[in-house]
Design a protein around this motif. Sequence first.
Motif, PDB file in Angstrom:
ATOM      1  N   PHE A   1      13.047 -84.476 -96.397  1.00 51.15           N
ATOM      2  CA  PHE A   1      14.487 -84.428 -96.893  1.00 51.15           C
ATOM      3  C   PHE A   1      15.000 -85.686 -96.632  1.00 51.15           C
TER       4      PHE A   1
ATOM      5  N   ASP B   1      12.178 -81.745-100.914  1.00 47.20           N
ATOM      6  CA  ASP B   1      13.609 -80.998-101.218  1.00 47.20           C
ATOM      7  C   ASP B   1      14.345 -81.262-102.113  1.00 47.20           C
TER       8      ASP B   1
ATOM      9  N   CYS C   1      17.923 -81.100-103.752  1.00 48.05           N
ATOM     10  CA  CYS C   1      19.084 -80.487-103.545  1.00 48.05           C
ATOM     11  C   CYS C   1      20.064 -81.896-103.457  1.00 48.05           C
TER      12      CYS C   1
ATOM     13  N   GLU D   1      22.641 -83.465 -99.310  1.00 47.46           N
ATOM     14  CA  GLU D   1      22.597 -84.540 -98.625  1.00 47.46           C
ATOM     15  C   GLU D   1      23.191 -85.882 -99.071  1.00 47.46           C
TER      16      GLU D   1
ATOM     17  N   SER E   1      16.528 -76.226-103.245  1.00 48.66           N
ATOM     18  CA  SER E   1      17.202 -75.546-102.298  1.00 48.66           C
ATOM     19  C   SER E   1      18.658 -75.063-102.418  1.00 48.66           C
TER      20      SER E   1
ATOM     21  N   TYR F   1      13.234 -72.099-103.158  1.00 45.85           N
ATOM     22  CA  TYR F   1      14.003 -71.330-102.131  1.00 45.85           C
ATOM     23  C   TYR F   1      14.870 -70.272-102.736  1.00 45.85           C
TER      24      TYR F   1
ATOM     25  N   LYS G   1      17.727 -67.749-100.030  1.00 45.61           N
ATOM     26  CA  LYS G   1      18.472 -68.559 -99.331  1.00 45.61           C
ATOM     27  C   LYS G   1      19.704 -68.054 -98.771  1.00 45.61           C
TER      28      LYS G   1
ATOM     29  N   TYR H   1      21.758 -72.874 -90.147  1.00 48.89           N
ATOM     30  CA  TYR H   1      21.624 -74.248 -90.575  1.00 48.89           C
ATOM     31  C   TYR H   1      22.458 -75.210 -89.886  1.00 48.89           C
TER      32      TYR H   1
ATOM     33  N   PHE I   1      20.594 -78.656 -88.767  1.00 49.13           N
ATOM     34  CA  PHE I   1      20.117 -79.436 -89.984  1.00 49.13           C
ATOM     35  C   PHE I   1      21.453 -80.191 -90.705  1.00 49.13           C
ATOM     36  N   ARG I   2      22.654 -79.342 -90.560  1.00 55.28           N
ATOM     37  CA  ARG I   2      23.676 -80.089 -91.241  1.00 55.28           C
ATOM     38  C   ARG I   2      24.152 -81.343 -90.355  1.00 55.28           C
TER      39      ARG I   2
ATOM     40  N   GLN J   1      24.930 -69.432-101.812  1.00 51.19           N
ATOM     41  CA  GLN J   1      24.203 -68.962-100.845  1.00 51.19           C
ATOM     42  C   GLN J   1      24.369 -67.453-100.598  1.00 51.19           C
TER      43      GLN J   1
ATOM     44  N   LYS K   1      14.423 -67.620 -96.479  1.00 54.43           N
ATOM     45  CA  LYS K   1      15.320 -68.778 -95.372  1.00 54.43           C
ATOM     46  C   LYS K   1      16.592 -68.250 -94.996  1.00 54.43           C
TER      47      LYS K   1
ATOM     48  N   TYR L   1      11.074 -70.105 -93.960  1.00 55.12           N
ATOM     49  CA  TYR L   1      11.557 -71.468 -93.498  1.00 55.12           C
ATOM     50  C   TYR L   1      12.062 -70.999 -91.947  1.00 55.12           C
TER      51      TYR L   1
ATOM     52  N   VAL M   1      14.267 -72.219 -89.490  1.00 57.04           N
ATOM     53  CA  VAL M   1      15.147 -73.287 -89.933  1.00 57.04           C
ATOM     54  C   VAL M   1      15.560 -73.813 -88.739  1.00 57.04           C
ATOM     55  N   SER M   2      16.420 -74.904 -88.591  1.00 57.39           N
ATOM     56  CA  SER M   2      16.785 -75.694 -87.541  1.00 57.39           C
ATOM     57  C   SER M   2      17.580 -74.998 -86.453  1.00 57.39           C
TER      58      SER M   2
ATOM     59  N   TYR N   1       9.730 -76.739 -87.707  1.00 57.58           N
ATOM     60  CA  TYR N   1      10.045 -77.995 -86.775  1.00 57.58           C
ATOM     61  C   TYR N   1       9.032 -77.853 -85.818  1.00 57.58           C
TER      62      TYR N   1
HETATM   63  C1  PBG Z   1      20.066 -77.773 -98.574  1.00 56.08           C
HETATM   64  C2  PBG Z   1      19.335 -77.225 -97.429  1.00 56.08           C
HETATM   65  C3  PBG Z   1      19.573 -76.897 -96.024  1.00 56.08           C
HETATM   66  C4  PBG Z   1      18.467 -76.396 -95.403  1.00 56.08           C
HETATM   67  C5  PBG Z   1      17.258 -76.839 -96.223  1.00 56.08           C
HETATM   68  N1  PBG Z   1      17.850 -77.348 -97.319  1.00 56.08           N
HETATM   69  C6  PBG Z   1      20.986 -76.562 -95.427  1.00 56.08           C
HETATM   70  C7  PBG Z   1      22.309 -75.946 -95.984  1.00 56.08           C
HETATM   71  O1  PBG Z   1      22.227 -75.132 -96.837  1.00 56.08           O
HETATM   72  O2  PBG Z   1      23.271 -76.596 -95.615  1.00 56.08           O
HETATM   73  C8  PBG Z   1      18.415 -76.028 -94.121  1.00 56.08           C
HETATM   74  C9  PBG Z   1      17.334 -76.058 -93.333  1.00 56.08           C
HETATM   75  C10 PBG Z   1      17.358 -75.951 -91.686  1.00 56.08           C
HETATM   76  O3  PBG Z   1      18.569 -75.720 -91.353  1.00 56.08           O
HETATM   77  O4  PBG Z   1      16.467 -76.315 -91.124  1.00 56.08           O
HETATM   78  N2  PBG Z   1      19.704 -78.739 -99.111  1.00 56.08           N
END
Ligand code: PBG
Length: 334
Positions: free
Chosen positions: A87, A126, A128, A131, A174, A201, A204, A210, A213-214, A230, A257, A280, A282-283, A322
């Motif tokens: 990422f 990734d 998307c 970011e 994603s 993905y 999702k 998430y 991650f954000r 989503q 995910k 996934y 996730v975070s 992670y």
């Molecule tokens: C979007 C994306 C997200 C995650 C991976 N790719 C976040 C979102 O949709 O806000 C989240 C992964 C995580 O929470 O570990 N590019």
Amino acid sequence: MARGYPGTMAFPQTRLRRLRKTGVLRDLVRETELDVRDLVAPMFVVHGADRREPIASMPGVERLSIRHAVEEAAAVAALGIPAVLLFGIPAAKDDQASGAYDEEGVVQLATRAIKEAHPDLLVITDVCLCEYTSHGHCGVVRADGEVDNDLTLELLARTALSHAEAGADAVAPSDMMDGRVGALRAQLDAEGRSETPIVAYSAKFASAFYGPFREAADSTPAFGDRRGYQMDPANAREAVREARLDMEEGADIVMVKPALPYLDVIRRVKDETGMPVAAYNVSGEYAMIKAAAAAGYLDERAAVLEALTGIRRAGADIVITYHAKDAARWLQTQ
Ligand code: PBG
């Protein structure tokens, strides 16, 4: 009474449980293997010469400048983990997400550097825009505040191509825009990259998990939320349909995910599509275990290995987590 064998006190289940305590038999009857070769380690890469920035809500995970990302990739590879998922956090964000498809973008630079140093480590990127956009949405936003699906597809396809050209072994869209897998496939094929697989993905969910991650990617939407693109956490059949659509558009691996709140979805997608499935973890799932372990409420090692085994048992072929490095170490000494 009818369950016992004549002349013995032991019931088959009791006997099996007792025998299972001996390692060899336990392995023979074990239904699910958690193996380091099934894991993918996510990484956050940033521009700069010498940056290692901790992420408060994800203890043990850092944003790494390229040099440190290469070191981290070496550590991942040395543990036997076959792949990283990259990422990028760009130096500047704008409304066209130009950092996403810049040849000198942070993911492109990191991919080249990691592949050069560790050619055998798989680099998945990734794909998307969230970011890279100033507003944090996953696509280009029109004047009316809605994401422009088709314009976004063009930019995503450009991004995926630039990742492949930088040496990415697979690209992972994603964003959840309609038709993105087909758009990426067409662009990659047209530019001589038909060998580059797509990890989609597919399912999702619009998830609260998430959050960390954000923070890490600095991609919390400035307005609105991602529910327009989503999935509703209540829908499992829809997840299977999404996975089928991605399959028809050319996905090679489909993803669910988050993982732990959606184990039934992993199972259904696996059974009903027959595709290789990635899950996934996730975070937010990571943050929960880390926080509980830090407070002394959970045994981290046992909790992580149980959670990851559960994701495998649900049907995931690949687990993106992670916890990958810790799990790899623990699996060596099990
Ligand atoms: C979007 C994306 C997200 C995650 C991976 N790719 C976040 C979102 O949709 O806000 C989240 C992964 C995580 O929470 O570990 N590019």
